[in-house]
Motif scaffolding. Structure first.
Motif, short mmCIF file in Angstrom:
data_model
loop_
_atom_site.label_atom_id
_atom_site.label_comp_id
_atom_site.label_asym_id
_atom_site.label_seq_id
_atom_site.Cartn_x
_atom_site.Cartn_y
_atom_site.Cartn_z
N CYS A 1 0.93 -1.13 0.03
CA CYS A 1 0.00 0.01 0.08
C CYS A 1 0.91 1.36 0.22
O CYS A 1 1.75 1.34 0.84
CB CYS A 1 -0.79 0.02 1.11
SG CYS A 1 -1.93 1.56 1.24
N TRP B 1 -0.03 4.35 0.82
CA TRP B 1 -0.10 5.40 1.84
C TRP B 1 0.41 4.95 3.26
O TRP B 1 1.44 4.09 2.99
CB TRP B 1 -1.86 5.26 1.84
CG TRP B 1 -2.40 6.32 1.08
CD1 TRP B 1 -2.82 7.49 1.05
CD2 TRP B 1 -3.24 5.66 -0.06
NE1 TRP B 1 -3.55 7.84 -0.13
CE2 TRP B 1 -3.72 6.83 -1.00
CE3 TRP B 1 -3.27 4.32 -0.83
CZ2 TRP B 1 -4.52 6.62 -2.14
CZ3 TRP B 1 -4.03 4.22 -1.97
CH2 TRP B 1 -4.53 5.52 -2.61
N ASP B 2 0.15 5.57 4.24
CA ASP B 2 1.04 5.67 5.45
C ASP B 2 0.26 5.81 6.64
O ASP B 2 0.47 6.67 7.52
CB ASP B 2 2.16 6.40 5.43
CG ASP B 2 2.03 7.87 5.30
OD1 ASP B 2 0.90 8.23 4.80
OD2 ASP B 2 2.97 8.62 5.12
N CYS B 3 -1.11 5.48 6.63
CA CYS B 3 -1.80 5.81 7.99
C CYS B 3 -1.17 5.49 9.24
O CYS B 3 -0.46 4.10 9.34
CB CYS B 3 -3.15 5.06 7.74
SG CYS B 3 -4.18 5.47 6.23
N PHE C 1 -2.31 4.18 11.95
CA PHE C 1 -2.57 2.86 12.90
C PHE C 1 -2.42 1.51 12.08
O PHE C 1 -2.87 0.56 12.57
CB PHE C 1 -4.20 3.02 12.94
CG PHE C 1 -5.05 3.21 11.76
CD1 PHE C 1 -5.51 1.90 11.41
CD2 PHE C 1 -5.30 4.18 11.33
CE1 PHE C 1 -6.13 1.98 10.15
CE2 PHE C 1 -6.25 4.25 10.03
CZ PHE C 1 -6.42 3.18 9.64
N CYS C 2 -1.66 1.68 11.11
CA CYS C 2 -1.81 0.42 10.12
C CYS C 2 -0.30 -0.08 9.81
O CYS C 2 0.70 0.88 9.62
CB CYS C 2 -2.53 0.91 8.58
SG CYS C 2 -2.50 -0.51 7.44
N ALA D 1 0.29 -2.23 7.24
CA ALA D 1 0.62 -2.83 5.77
C ALA D 1 1.50 -2.18 4.81
O ALA D 1 2.49 -2.62 4.35
CB ALA D 1 -1.03 -2.78 5.08
N TRP D 2 1.69 -0.72 5.35
CA TRP D 2 2.86 0.03 4.22
C TRP D 2 4.17 -0.23 5.21
O TRP D 2 5.03 -0.26 4.30
CB TRP D 2 2.26 1.50 4.32
CG TRP D 2 2.24 2.16 5.60
CD1 TRP D 2 1.26 2.14 6.79
CD2 TRP D 2 3.28 3.10 6.11
NE1 TRP D 2 1.71 2.79 7.71
CE2 TRP D 2 2.90 3.23 7.55
CE3 TRP D 2 4.48 3.44 5.77
CZ2 TRP D 2 3.61 4.50 8.28
CZ3 TRP D 2 5.17 4.11 6.59
CH2 TRP D 2 4.65 4.79 8.00
N ASP E 1 -4.88 -4.57 -0.06
CA ASP E 1 -5.13 -3.46 1.20
C ASP E 1 -6.17 -2.31 0.47
O ASP E 1 -6.96 -2.02 1.13
CB ASP E 1 -4.01 -2.96 1.38
CG ASP E 1 -3.00 -3.95 2.30
OD1 ASP E 1 -3.51 -4.66 3.21
OD2 ASP E 1 -1.88 -4.00 1.96
N VAL E 2 -5.92 -1.88 -0.80
CA VAL E 2 -6.65 -0.87 -1.17
C VAL E 2 -6.77 -1.42 -2.77
O VAL E 2 -5.91 -1.35 -3.65
CB VAL E 2 -6.18 0.62 -1.34
CG1 VAL E 2 -6.93 1.48 -1.92
CG2 VAL E 2 -5.65 0.64 -0.05
N ARG F 1 -10.51 2.67 -0.48
CA ARG F 1 -10.74 4.06 0.20
C ARG F 1 -11.56 4.66 -0.51
O ARG F 1 -11.84 4.58 -1.92
CB ARG F 1 -9.29 4.85 0.06
CG ARG F 1 -8.15 4.19 0.74
CD ARG F 1 -6.88 4.93 0.52
NE ARG F 1 -6.95 6.23 0.69
CZ ARG F 1 -6.12 6.98 1.55
NH1 ARG F 1 -5.49 6.31 2.42
NH2 ARG F 1 -6.43 8.48 1.56
N LYS G 1 -5.71 9.88 7.93
CA LYS G 1 -6.32 9.52 6.72
C LYS G 1 -6.66 10.94 6.17
O LYS G 1 -7.38 11.46 6.58
CB LYS G 1 -7.75 8.85 7.07
CG LYS G 1 -7.85 7.17 7.46
CD LYS G 1 -8.23 6.51 6.24
CE LYS G 1 -7.65 5.04 6.01
NZ LYS G 1 -8.43 4.06 5.01
S1 SF4 Z 1 -5.33 1.83 6.32
FE1 SF4 Z 1 -5.53 1.14 4.17
S2 SF4 Z 1 -4.79 2.99 3.06
FE2 SF4 Z 1 -3.92 3.24 5.01
S3 SF4 Z 1 -1.92 2.36 5.10
FE3 SF4 Z 1 -3.10 0.83 5.79
S4 SF4 Z 1 -3.69 -0.25 3.97
FE4 SF4 Z 1 -3.17 1.74 3.30
#
Ligand code: SF4
Ligand code: B12
Length: 517
Positions: free
Chosen positions: A196, A198-200, A202-203, A205-206, A238-239, A268, A307
């Motif tokens: 992914c 993006w760089d939220c 709380f996440c 995945a990135w 993820d997205v 998203r 976000k």
């Molecule tokens: S919440 Fe979704 S958009 Fe944000 S970094 Fe994680 S996978 Fe990516």
């Protein structure tokens, strides 16, 4: 060698809403099989620990690999590893996956010698190298990319060269009809892209994939889909459909091949609005459900989770999704500092929108920025409670009252969904599933009250804790000292690591907060 790949047991909501095939583990198992090993796979989401012990007694493996994507599964995996080592002292035991990558040293320590190696990062390339080292030279194990052992740590893990070169070993799964996603029953999992951009905050995945984003080719995806007999397909990206062209290419290939399935995806709000035509096209192809991570219903909340979608855009996205006639579910993150009034406001909002609303609890996970920056003290370090359904940070309300409010809110929302589900068309689908012998979702509905129960949730907090999650590093308790580089499992290769056109890259940059990373 004889290799056994193991997915741990179910977490809280696997028993109600959905249960998915362990796609990542199937991919790693296939990479090992191609290296000429004899491979079996067991998924403890649908088989019992007794089944596991029977299997290792009847077919003693030389190498056991556990998949640890979820932090809450750590204690179960450590205990299974210890029992396995006791039964088969000569076996080599390895743990890999998303959460294991962020907690590798702690997992080795909990194992007290039973776990030989934690293999960080994407599993397909490194499992082959690890197996070579186990077979030929055990002293070189600590040099394998991604390997963490009691004797040292290898270099950063590398990526599989081309995602198109890997395939999941779907045939190794024994109970394919047990996987479902709501009414998509049975349902397989498929992957169109990985990572992914993006760089939220709380996440993770990135941070796991170093903010990279890679695509599978339309030909490969369609080949895989054509080999799947399940009528439902859960797209694990993820997205989904960040890039319009990729979404169309896969969709057109599906249409050409005449594949008919019902699809579920997560995306998203801003992607949905940017690529409206793709989603309209996919509706025709069978897109049945979309999950949107709205996360907050006010601007403050969105800023907190980084976000960077203006609230109005999220609401616009919801309107667009409604206009497609696709069933939409949204996620809202509840903070442990919510009081009765805040829950009431959220309940009222949720009752006003027709979507299915899911509420999760703000939880700092290793590998996320909030793990480093969260100033509140963790109330518990019991891995099993880190499933975003339990509160691990101090609640403003007494814990029992917090769960009371949360479960009341969930129940009100669930009641709303049930009305929606029991509408004639959906009741019809449920009946058709039952007639085909698919009872997963029906059983899930019946489990609801047992699973979402305040007394049980409180009792979960009172269980003795044998394994504790390590504390976040104290030196990095504010955002200024916490850098993304500290978190990455795979190196960030910058623009080169993202298979996106320039206009999509600009769009992503404009919709994230810290474009400099
Ligand atoms: S919440 Fe979704 S958009 Fe944000 S970094 Fe994680 S996978 Fe990516
Ligand atoms: C699809 C998905 C789900 C599916 C479950 C899929 C399944 N059965 O495994 C559903 C929707 C059910 C789900 C639920 C939840 N999820 Co989820 N999910 C994902 C998601 C988006 C993709 C996972 C995936 O399939 N990826 C594709 C496959 C190919 O990759 P993979 O499984 O990661 O496997 C690769 C590597 O991890 C590694 N690997 C995996 N196993 C092994 C084993 C060995 C031995 C080795 C060497 C390597 C290895 O190699 C694989 C191939 O490269 C990830 C985010 C992400 N990008 O990882 C979040 C993610 C894993 N989920 C997360 C969470 C929090 C949850 C929930 C707890 C809460 C929720 N989302 O509401 C629940 C509980 C899950 C449960 N078991 O009940 C967090 C994990 C946090 C954590 N540290 O525990 C993630 C990272 C998302 C996030 N926001 O941070 N999830």
């Amino acid at each position: 060698m004889k290799l056994l790949f193991v997915h741990p047991g179910p977490l809280l909501y696997t028993n109600v809403f959905l249960r998915l095939e362990p796609l990542g583990l199937e991919l790693v198992a296939e990479a090992a099989r191609r290296a000429k090993h004899s491979v079996q796979l067991i998924d403890l989401q649908v088989e019992s620990h007794a089944d596991y012990h029977r299997l290792i007694a009847e077919w003693p493996p030389d190498f056991v690999a556990f998949s640890c994507n979820y932090l809450a599964n750590v204690p179960e995996i450590v205990d299974l590893a210890k029992a396995t080592k006791l039964a088969l002292p000569r076996s080599f035991i390895c743990v890999g996956g998303h959460s294991a990558s962020f907690t590798a040293k702690a997992i080795l320590e909990h194992g007290e010698g039973a776990i030989d190696c934690v293999l960080k990062g994407e599993g397909e390339p490194s499992i082959v190298k690890l197996l070579e080292a186990v077979v030929s030279d055990r002293n070189s194990i600590a040099k394998v990319p991604g390997a963490v052992t009691a004797h040292g740590e290898g270099p950063r893990p590398g990526f599989v060269e081309r995602l198109d070169d890997v395939r999941p070993a779907r045939d190794l799964l024994r109970n394919r009809r047990k996987y479902f996603m709501g009414l998509l029953d049975p349902c397989a999992s498929v992957e169109f892209s990985r990572g992914c951009p993006w760089d939220c905050s709380f996440c993770s995945a990135w941070t796991f994939y170093g903010r990279s984003y890679r695509l599978l080719s339309a030909e490969n995806v369609v080949d895989d889909l054509a080999s799947i007999s399940e009528p439902g397909a859960f797209i694990v990206d993820d997205v989904a459909f960040i890039q319009e062209r990729h979404g169309f290419a896969i969709g057109e290939a599906i249409a050409r091949k005449g594949i008919r399935k019902k699809f579920y995806l997560e995306t998203r709000g801003d992607v949905l609005l940017r690529n409206k035509e793709v989603f309209q096209f996919w509706k025709k192809l069978g897109l049945a459900q979309i999950f949107l991570g709205i996360e907050a219903i006010d601007e403050d909340g969105l800023r907190k989770f980084r976000k960077r979608i203006p609230l109005g855009r999220n609401f616009e996205a919801l309107e667009f999704a409604r206009s497609l006639g696709i069933s939409v579910a949204i996620n809202i993150i509840a903070d442990p500092d919510w009081d009765e009034e805040r829950f009431r406001v959220v309940r009222d909002w949720c009752m006003d929108v027709p979507e299915v609303v899911n509420i999760s609890i703000n939880t700092p996970y290793p590998g996320t920025e909030i793990w480093l920056t969260e100033q509140r003290r963790l109330e518990t370090r019991d891995y099993r409670l880190f499933d975003i359904q339990h509160a691990v940070l101090p609640t403003k309300l007494p814990l029992a009252a917090f769960y009371g409010e949360l479960l009341h809110t969930q129940r009100v929302l669930y009641g709303k969904h049930m009305n929606w589900w029991t509408a004639p068309k959906l009741a019809g689908e449920l009946t058709r599933n039952l007639v085909r012998g698919q009872t997963n979702f029906m059983r899930g509905i019946m489990n609801y009250n047992k699973v979402y129960n305040a007394e049980n949730m409180l009792a979960d907090h009172a269980r003795p804790t044998y394994y504790e999650l390590p504390l976040p590093p104290r030196s990095q308790t504010n955002a200024a000292t916490a850098t993304a580089a500290d978190l990455y499992i795979h190196a960030n290769r910058g623009r080169r690591g993202r298979g996106m056109d320039d206009s999509t890259e600009r769009f992503v940059d404009a919709t994230r907060i810290e474009a400099s990373r």
